[in-house]
Write a protein that holds these residues in place. Sequence first.
Motif, mmCIF file in Angstrom:
data_model
loop_
_atom_site.group_PDB
_atom_site.id
_atom_site.type_symbol
_atom_site.label_atom_id
_atom_site.label_comp_id
_atom_site.label_asym_id
_atom_site.label_seq_id
_atom_site.Cartn_x
_atom_site.Cartn_y
_atom_site.Cartn_z
ATOM 1 N N TYR C 295 50.244 29.409 37.970
ATOM 2 C CA TYR C 295 49.630 29.926 36.743
ATOM 3 C C TYR C 295 48.423 29.086 36.365
ATOM 4 O O TYR C 295 47.359 29.598 36.035
ATOM 5 C CB TYR C 295 50.668 29.986 35.623
ATOM 6 C CG TYR C 295 51.615 31.126 35.825
ATOM 7 C CD1 TYR C 295 51.462 32.301 35.108
ATOM 8 C CD2 TYR C 295 52.639 31.061 36.762
ATOM 9 C CE1 TYR C 295 52.302 33.378 35.304
ATOM 10 C CE2 TYR C 295 53.481 32.128 36.989
ATOM 11 C CZ TYR C 295 53.316 33.283 36.257
ATOM 12 O OH TYR C 295 54.139 34.353 36.459
ATOM 13 N N THR C 299 44.468 30.110 36.628
ATOM 14 C CA THR C 299 43.652 29.986 35.412
ATOM 15 C C THR C 299 42.377 29.204 35.718
ATOM 16 O O THR C 299 41.277 29.602 35.302
ATOM 17 C CB THR C 299 44.487 29.310 34.314
ATOM 18 O OG1 THR C 299 45.587 30.162 34.000
ATOM 19 C CG2 THR C 299 43.647 29.079 33.055
ATOM 20 N N THR D 42 38.893 47.658 42.817
ATOM 21 C CA THR D 42 38.148 47.123 41.658
ATOM 22 C C THR D 42 38.853 45.926 41.047
ATOM 23 O O THR D 42 40.080 45.805 41.121
ATOM 24 C CB THR D 42 38.018 48.182 40.543
ATOM 25 O OG1 THR D 42 39.336 48.544 40.101
ATOM 26 C CG2 THR D 42 37.274 49.402 41.023
ATOM 27 N N LYS D 43 38.068 45.096 40.388
ATOM 28 C CA LYS D 43 38.687 43.926 39.784
ATOM 29 C C LYS D 43 39.580 44.300 38.610
ATOM 30 O O LYS D 43 40.577 43.644 38.353
ATOM 31 C CB LYS D 43 37.645 42.883 39.384
ATOM 32 C CG LYS D 43 36.673 43.289 38.310
ATOM 33 C CD LYS D 43 35.635 42.183 38.111
ATOM 34 C CE LYS D 43 34.644 42.568 37.032
ATOM 35 N NZ LYS D 43 33.529 41.628 36.920
ATOM 36 N N GLN D 46 42.846 45.276 40.293
ATOM 37 C CA GLN D 46 43.463 44.080 40.874
ATOM 38 C C GLN D 46 44.062 43.180 39.785
ATOM 39 O O GLN D 46 45.034 42.475 40.013
ATOM 40 C CB GLN D 46 42.437 43.288 41.697
ATOM 41 C CG GLN D 46 42.000 43.993 42.976
ATOM 42 C CD GLN D 46 43.106 44.063 44.027
ATOM 43 O OE1 GLN D 46 43.921 43.168 44.142
ATOM 44 N NE2 GLN D 46 43.136 45.161 44.771
ATOM 45 N N ARG D 49 47.768 42.916 39.007
ATOM 46 C CA ARG D 49 48.657 42.011 39.734
ATOM 47 C C ARG D 49 49.072 40.823 38.870
ATOM 48 O O ARG D 49 50.022 40.123 39.183
ATOM 49 C CB ARG D 49 47.949 41.430 40.961
ATOM 50 C CG ARG D 49 47.602 42.414 42.053
ATOM 51 C CD ARG D 49 47.060 41.631 43.239
ATOM 52 N NE ARG D 49 46.472 42.441 44.275
ATOM 53 C CZ ARG D 49 47.133 42.882 45.364
ATOM 54 N NH1 ARG D 49 48.405 42.615 45.514
ATOM 55 N NH2 ARG D 49 46.508 43.594 46.285
ATOM 56 N N ARG D 50 48.309 40.571 37.834
ATOM 57 C CA ARG D 50 48.578 39.386 37.012
ATOM 58 C C ARG D 50 49.311 39.733 35.717
ATOM 59 O O ARG D 50 49.382 38.922 34.803
ATOM 60 C CB ARG D 50 47.264 38.646 36.736
ATOM 61 C CG ARG D 50 46.598 38.146 38.030
ATOM 62 C CD ARG D 50 45.459 37.188 37.810
ATOM 63 N NE ARG D 50 44.328 37.776 37.117
ATOM 64 C CZ ARG D 50 43.367 38.513 37.705
ATOM 65 N NH1 ARG D 50 43.403 38.757 39.013
ATOM 66 N NH2 ARG D 50 42.379 38.995 36.995
ATOM 67 N N GLU D 140 33.828 48.194 36.919
ATOM 68 C CA GLU D 140 33.814 48.692 38.296
ATOM 69 C C GLU D 140 34.520 50.040 38.394
ATOM 70 O O GLU D 140 34.111 50.922 39.144
ATOM 71 C CB GLU D 140 34.489 47.675 39.233
ATOM 72 C CG GLU D 140 33.686 46.399 39.417
ATOM 73 C CD GLU D 140 34.306 45.412 40.419
ATOM 74 O OE1 GLU D 140 33.880 44.246 40.418
ATOM 75 O OE2 GLU D 140 35.191 45.801 41.196
ATOM 76 N N THR D 274 40.437 29.392 23.050
ATOM 77 C CA THR D 274 39.204 30.152 23.260
ATOM 78 C C THR D 274 39.460 31.627 23.526
ATOM 79 O O THR D 274 38.826 32.503 22.930
ATOM 80 C CB THR D 274 38.441 29.574 24.487
ATOM 81 O OG1 THR D 274 38.717 28.174 24.578
ATOM 82 C CG2 THR D 274 36.969 29.846 24.370
ATOM 83 N N HIS D 275 40.385 31.869 24.447
ATOM 84 C CA HIS D 275 40.652 33.264 24.815
ATOM 85 C C HIS D 275 41.196 34.097 23.655
ATOM 86 O O HIS D 275 41.186 35.322 23.729
ATOM 87 C CB HIS D 275 41.676 33.319 25.958
ATOM 88 C CG HIS D 275 41.110 32.985 27.289
ATOM 89 N ND1 HIS D 275 40.995 31.701 27.754
ATOM 90 C CD2 HIS D 275 40.605 33.783 28.290
ATOM 91 C CE1 HIS D 275 40.467 31.706 28.974
ATOM 92 N NE2 HIS D 275 40.215 32.942 29.314
ATOM 93 N N GLU D 287 35.292 42.403 27.920
ATOM 94 C CA GLU D 287 35.376 41.281 28.849
ATOM 95 C C GLU D 287 36.457 40.286 28.401
ATOM 96 O O GLU D 287 37.234 39.778 29.214
ATOM 97 C CB GLU D 287 34.012 40.591 28.934
ATOM 98 C CG GLU D 287 33.935 39.632 30.111
ATOM 99 C CD GLU D 287 32.680 38.760 30.062
ATOM 100 O OE1 GLU D 287 31.786 39.048 29.231
ATOM 101 O OE2 GLU D 287 32.637 37.789 30.833
ATOM 102 N N ASP D 293 45.333 37.403 30.877
ATOM 103 C CA ASP D 293 46.470 37.907 31.650
ATOM 104 C C ASP D 293 47.634 36.938 31.501
ATOM 105 O O ASP D 293 47.552 35.966 30.747
ATOM 106 C CB ASP D 293 46.059 38.117 33.109
ATOM 107 C CG ASP D 293 45.519 36.848 33.754
ATOM 108 O OD1 ASP D 293 46.031 35.756 33.445
ATOM 109 O OD2 ASP D 293 44.580 36.940 34.559
ATOM 110 N N TYR D 295 48.794 34.804 33.486
ATOM 111 C CA TYR D 295 48.508 33.481 34.020
ATOM 112 C C TYR D 295 47.827 32.623 32.964
ATOM 113 O O TYR D 295 48.187 31.473 32.737
ATOM 114 C CB TYR D 295 47.663 33.592 35.287
ATOM 115 C CG TYR D 295 48.496 34.063 36.451
ATOM 116 C CD1 TYR D 295 48.958 33.151 37.391
ATOM 117 C CD2 TYR D 295 48.868 35.391 36.580
ATOM 118 C CE1 TYR D 295 49.761 33.556 38.450
ATOM 119 C CE2 TYR D 295 49.668 35.813 37.621
ATOM 120 C CZ TYR D 295 50.121 34.891 38.555
ATOM 121 O OH TYR D 295 50.925 35.291 39.588
ATOM 122 N N ILE D 296 46.828 33.232 32.315
ATOM 123 C CA ILE D 296 46.116 32.522 31.254
ATOM 124 C C ILE D 296 47.095 32.177 30.116
ATOM 125 O O ILE D 296 47.125 31.055 29.611
ATOM 126 C CB ILE D 296 44.981 33.415 30.704
ATOM 127 C CG1 ILE D 296 43.995 33.787 31.814
ATOM 128 C CG2 ILE D 296 44.293 32.751 29.518
ATOM 129 C CD1 ILE D 296 43.106 32.673 32.284
#
Lengths: 439, 439, 439, 439
Positions: C295, C299, D42-43, D46, D49-50, D140, D274-275, D287, D293, D295-296
């Motif tokens: 993870y 990140t 496309t991203k 993809q 997956r996270r 995308e 931040t996120h 954006e 996600d 992971y973040i």
Amino acid sequence: MGGVLTVKNYANAKLVEEKVFKDPVHRYIHVRDQVIWDLIGTKEFQRLRRIRQLGTTYLVFHGAEHSRFNHSLGVYEIVRRIVDDVFRGRPEWDESERLLILCAALLHDLGHGPFSHAFENVFHTDHEYFTRRILLEDTEVNAILRKVSEDFPEKVAQVIEKKYPNALVVSLISSQIDADRMDYLQRDAYYTGVSYGHFDMERILRVMRPRKGQVVIKSSGMHAVEDYIMSRYQMYLQVYFHPVSRSAEVLLNNILKRAKQLNKEGYSFKHEPTHFKSFFEKNITLEEYLSLDEYILLTYFQYWMKEEDLILSDLCKRFVNRKLFGYTSMNPEEEPERYEELKTLLVRSGIDIEYYLYHDCTSDLPYDFYRPGKESPRIPIFLEKPNGEIRELSKESFLVDAIAGRIKTDHKVYYPKEILEDKNISVVLKERLQKVLRD
Amino acid sequence: MGGVLTVKNYANAKLVEEKVFKDPVHRYIHVRDQVIWDLIGTKEFQRLRRIRQLGTTYLVFHGAEHSRFNHSLGVYEIVRRIVDDVFRGRPEWDESERLLILCAALLHDLGHGPFSHAFENVFHTDHEYFTRRILLEDTEVNAILRKVSEDFPEKVAQVIEKKYPNALVVSLISSQIDADRMDYLQRDAYYTGVSYGHFDMERILRVMRPRKGQVVIKSSGMHAVEDYIMSRYQMYLQVYFHPVSRSAEVLLNNILKRAKQLNKEGYSFKHEPTHFKSFFEKNITLEEYLSLDEYILLTYFQYWMKEEDLILSDLCKRFVNRKLFGYTSMNPEEEPERYEELKTLLVRSGIDIEYYLYHDCTSDLPYDFYRPGKESPRIPIFLEKPNGEIRELSKESFLVDAIAGRIKTDHKVYYPKEILEDKNISVVLKERLQKVLRD
Amino acid sequence: MGGVLTVKNYANAKLVEEKVFKDPVHRYIHVRDQVIWDLIGTKEFQRLRRIRQLGTTYLVFHGAEHSRFNHSLGVYEIVRRIVDDVFRGRPEWDESERLLILCAALLHDLGHGPFSHAFENVFHTDHEYFTRRILLEDTEVNAILRKVSEDFPEKVAQVIEKKYPNALVVSLISSQIDADRMDYLQRDAYYTGVSYGHFDMERILRVMRPRKGQVVIKSSGMHAVEDYIMSRYQMYLQVYFHPVSRSAEVLLNNILKRAKQLNKEGYSFKHEPTHFKSFFEKNITLEEYLSLDEYILLTYFQYWMKEEDLILSDLCKRFVNRKLFGYTSMNPEEEPERYEELKTLLVRSGIDIEYYLYHDCTSDLPYDFYRPGKESPRIPIFLEKPNGEIRELSKESFLVDAIAGRIKTDHKVYYPKEILEDKNISVVLKERLQKVLRD
Amino acid sequence: MGGVLTVKNYANAKLVEEKVFKDPVHRYIHVRDQVIWDLIGTKEFQRLRRIRQLGTTYLVFHGAEHSRFNHSLGVYEIVRRIVDDVFRGRPEWDESERLLILCAALLHDLGHGPFSHAFENVFHTDHEYFTRRILLEDTEVNAILRKVSEDFPEKVAQVIEKKYPNALVVSLISSQIDADRMDYLQRDAYYTGVSYGHFDMERILRVMRPRKGQVVIKSSGMHAVEDYIMSRYQMYLQVYFHPVSRSAEVLLNNILKRAKQLNKEGYSFKHEPTHFKSFFEKNITLEEYLSLDEYILLTYFQYWMKEEDLILSDLCKRFVNRKLFGYTSMNPEEEPERYEELKTLLVRSGIDIEYYLYHDCTSDLPYDFYRPGKESPRIPIFLEKPNGEIRELSKESFLVDAIAGRIKTDHKVYYPKEILEDKNISVVLKERLQKVLRD
């Protein structure tokens, strides 16, 4: 029957609504063609319900009670998927061969009788010969095939006999990786419950391609094919050649042999072997052949349990009540003295070795494997590389190469194991028997 | 046989090495007890190989060719897992009942004959009565059980008949969630290939607890039990009550009925119904009963296909070659006029409605379900809550409650569907028939 | 932590009620031991949820998203079944080793970090070394193990490191057919969905026997072991060595390598690689090691997508958005000129071959197979014949023998495939590239 | 991006060779359409997956680590089979809708964020709104859809939002028996390993028929649909509503709630969120949304374990190390006094009930079931009888009828179970707590 005419468009007739059979192996078997539907309904095809796919194997793997009817539908379904889902529309595939190969797939085992192996061994019959007769003589199957066209029964017979000119068609049911093998490996694994026998058939089907005179496998699918070859190898060793199943085959063989001998000697059967008469006399009508199935055979054995001939009645009791022979590994050619001693000791114990001693040998060649005695060599497996080059499988797969030429013949000798505990036989004799039999 | 003595410690004798049977449903069936091993080897138990678990169902689901031998081993294995892996060591479980319940599980279907339902319907026999006789009279099974103790055969019979004093033991093979049901649901699903019939047996076994006089399920396992009930519901509707299978049962029933009637009338059979004599005369020895299996029965049917009695020969041909009756939904009690008209029209078409018309009705009660006609009510399912309170399942599960009391009886009328295409019957008559038969 | 005392009888403490985990591979994982339950609850063990079992394989087989937590429970469960169901009570098995091997099985992968292979390649760390540190330093796991006994953590470490004196214990998780391999083959097959990876583990477990210093397999189970070896062979070729997965590994490797290099050069990261500092400086505390998981890593990669260093940001974007390198078969040693030309052409295309060209080679030795680079040779598989003789597997199985010594090393070269469609590169250059890359 | 032009025939472009994804649930996922292939690459796609399909469920069922990427491919594949294998060629089906529904199926979950339920609860975002934005803004995915036609992105959005005029198209992914549900039930059952969740999808697909404005199921498939409804019922009760998974959701919810509150109070984070800034401020760019996600999120939680705010750091430690809240059944509305007492006792124990006490309630309506909070009512299931009559399922199935209207709302209260063993809390207080918490 002579009056049956070719029915216009019968070859292309479709059922109003697709019929499906629930199948444990392929999930569903799909029938859209009227011809196929009609063939399934014939009495000759329904008869396959009364003949087990694996003969005596159910006496070892109790789940293996499935019939050739099961398997025949399965082979049909695999071929149907190949031609309808994979080959259709490809330039190398001639759509006009479709119905022919579907019928050949469905009917390829039509001539099998009860416990074919033992039966053919004793009576020198040949199930392939009877398949041809069922296709061509006066049967419900023939009547349907002739409605397609006058020469259609003959064509179906040729495909099954591997004599049809278009070898591509033949190879779908007679090659090292045909629908026949793919069905029986999976089906026999399913019913026996063994964990071998599984491979990724869906993948293999997807990479099959029609080529002139043969089927090729795209080389990207090589590992799936290797897996199939390994499954086959394991199924032969673990299931098809299981010595206990062969032990039951020995009984079957000797029951039939004894009945034949008694008939020859003019023995008066309490229960007349009516169904066998023509077999004894080697003059078999198709009707007589078709009337014999495993139900009839086991009924005879039950009657014969009460015959006065002690050998016949004992062998029948053994088969019906599953009191099988024991076995030991022994190759009479390699150990002639040991084998001779065994014979001597058995004779001295009062055993009729003609019916109570049996040397059985089998071979296992995983890749270019031929089922014992009956079948001619099969078309090998060809891989097609991206550049179009075609290579025989064992040239590409070191795994297959490693086992391709290997033969491991297994020799076993079967005998009535009860003698080792028989109180009427001297201790000395029993000890000597035990010694010679020790595996 | 009178000389068989109770063998000291035979009840506790273990095989030197555990034997395993490969089983597709339970993966392996494990046998350690000498008694169990010996019972499996008896001719009475081996006979179960010649009687299919699902009677005529294989004529609809072609995979369903498995025998009662299969199922009996499966019930034994489930009980073995319960007593050895779950109950062992719990204070409510009396280890001395272990061998008894294992034997009862293995032998509970011993008295079944070929196509029991139709057979018992025509000849008024009862497989439970014959189970008792096989256990207690002069049989290989009896000899083995008596080696355990003189009263052991009687005890096994009592457990199977639900009369044994310790109801906890009985309930393992005779309750709404017993080993019998758990095996056959999974096994029949496996062989037919249907996607119903699966439930989490491992979970259910783990939450089973022995209590005084009954088995309870820890309430944490309620949803697994709901799933089992739903599987059972679906299996009954989709498989066990399938109308095409019932159609074959109708043929069976009427073949036997016709043979009985012909015998009564003094008809001279080409092929004498020797095996049936004692059934016709209601004076059945155990040997006669045991000699009758599906192989014998189907052999008779094949002989009788050539009898001069047109009804008998036609019905037999239909069964052997799978030319089954058609059917339509109809309840004669609710639609008496429609039913009367059908009868009239059939008679006018030259049909003998005694053998060619059949009204069949069945019920489906998912939860407190009783198999048609034969079985007495079963012990319901009890849940045990963490605080020890015991509640009947339908009181806790609204899902089960919703279906517990619901009965949906299905009525169908079977008839020879070929008449609708018979050229010898007038168009008007056929149109009227079509109208009355329209589903 | 120093205050944790050995708790009397903690080693034998059982949970009041067995806990079960639902597991797709083994159906249920059973925990009765308090020690095991407590270990599973530690933060070090829970951390394994954040590390995938198969690293980058999920980018090819999308189902392979399972973690090392899954696998660790599975290995524990297999060992538990071996010692509790198969070994218990056998004279060669010392029950006092039970808890030790259960703990070692559960914890054997504890020191794995994110994407271990690439990570260890760049930072020269070693997961086995960190496993030891987690077991012995100040962790929740250590506290629990020490409650068993002061030297228990060291013993667990020794078993995992294959240094424990009783090799029988070691071999359960470190031999050619240990619980580790048996779990991951089946588990990885399950999650990827491939049809390989299946073998009859139940059969293998049943024929395992404890012997002095090793586990042996009864020779009757040889074919099940062959099947396992073949499954392993196929899993390596089809899944573990899949070139697309290796392509993602190449990206990972080069991202880490670039970050390391930038750090060395004093590059000023927008997003400081705090977690990596100690790895850059080769001075890693356990806390730092444990704080790094997939993870955190992903990140970082997402942050670094915005770094000004074009190589780092591009490689990160490629990994996160799965824009992988292409590849071609090429062995630089065998084709040095071809490889040199490729390098030249890439350089002329403006590619930094330090980060955009990678030669990867792998080996596949089915039987005595060693995972690339990391692991020392394993104990081979021994069969025990009925007469007690012990033989190494490949001496008995011609199938295994055939593949045992075979090495097939696969060489691939990875490169950014987009250049072949890059408008900024001349057509001539692209044609030459295409030619040299042609597989 | 404005420059992307509709590419002629892009909508019909086929890959030279079909691509397949190995999928454990559907075996293979087949892609022939260039558009679909490009969308998968496309991203934004993809990114799925996270994000796990089942949020926190993996903390109960460790196998449930699969992502929304998995599921999205599965929904696409089911729809592809429906339109290509079942609907194609039928007059009611408009082949020109094919690509549209395939895209909608693939992209229907595109707007999901990490742990959507808790996240949306705290930040009042809406994944359906973001799906629309991803489809229509500068992404995308949008670029590819616009190559089909200028209005294609809008059409895809409409299908997903159930606003597209042709309700037949909508119903394939948004009805009581749509591809979405059929995939997730099977997929979630597969990865969790539970035995529920299986039904005969192949059968259901085969009896689906396109009708004006809706999909109907031929009534012959009713029992397969019942089985599907029962599977769904069990999956909700056993998996989706599992209290331990909800307990983890409570932690997630309160972590986010605490961070939001701290931000509002001007707390100075060691690790700046931040996120989250734009979420706190309710001014979210696409954006920013896409950059978040699981992971973040888990990386933040790991950082926040070291924050000085004790509540935030404790909740994060609990989530990361899986030290979950305990729970008891309690409906505050029905037992207001009990709930008040619990609150009082917790406060007296020093607990901040704002973050350490949570009342969670859920509903289970098997048939007309709506996932908590988010989704509008679904189109019910319609059966088509042989005579063309269309009936809503619960009118035909007494099983479905029995459960259709039933609501069983489950109320639970979550709290930190460690307090019951906290040495700093008086015995009296703990006893009172124990009493009020007793389930």
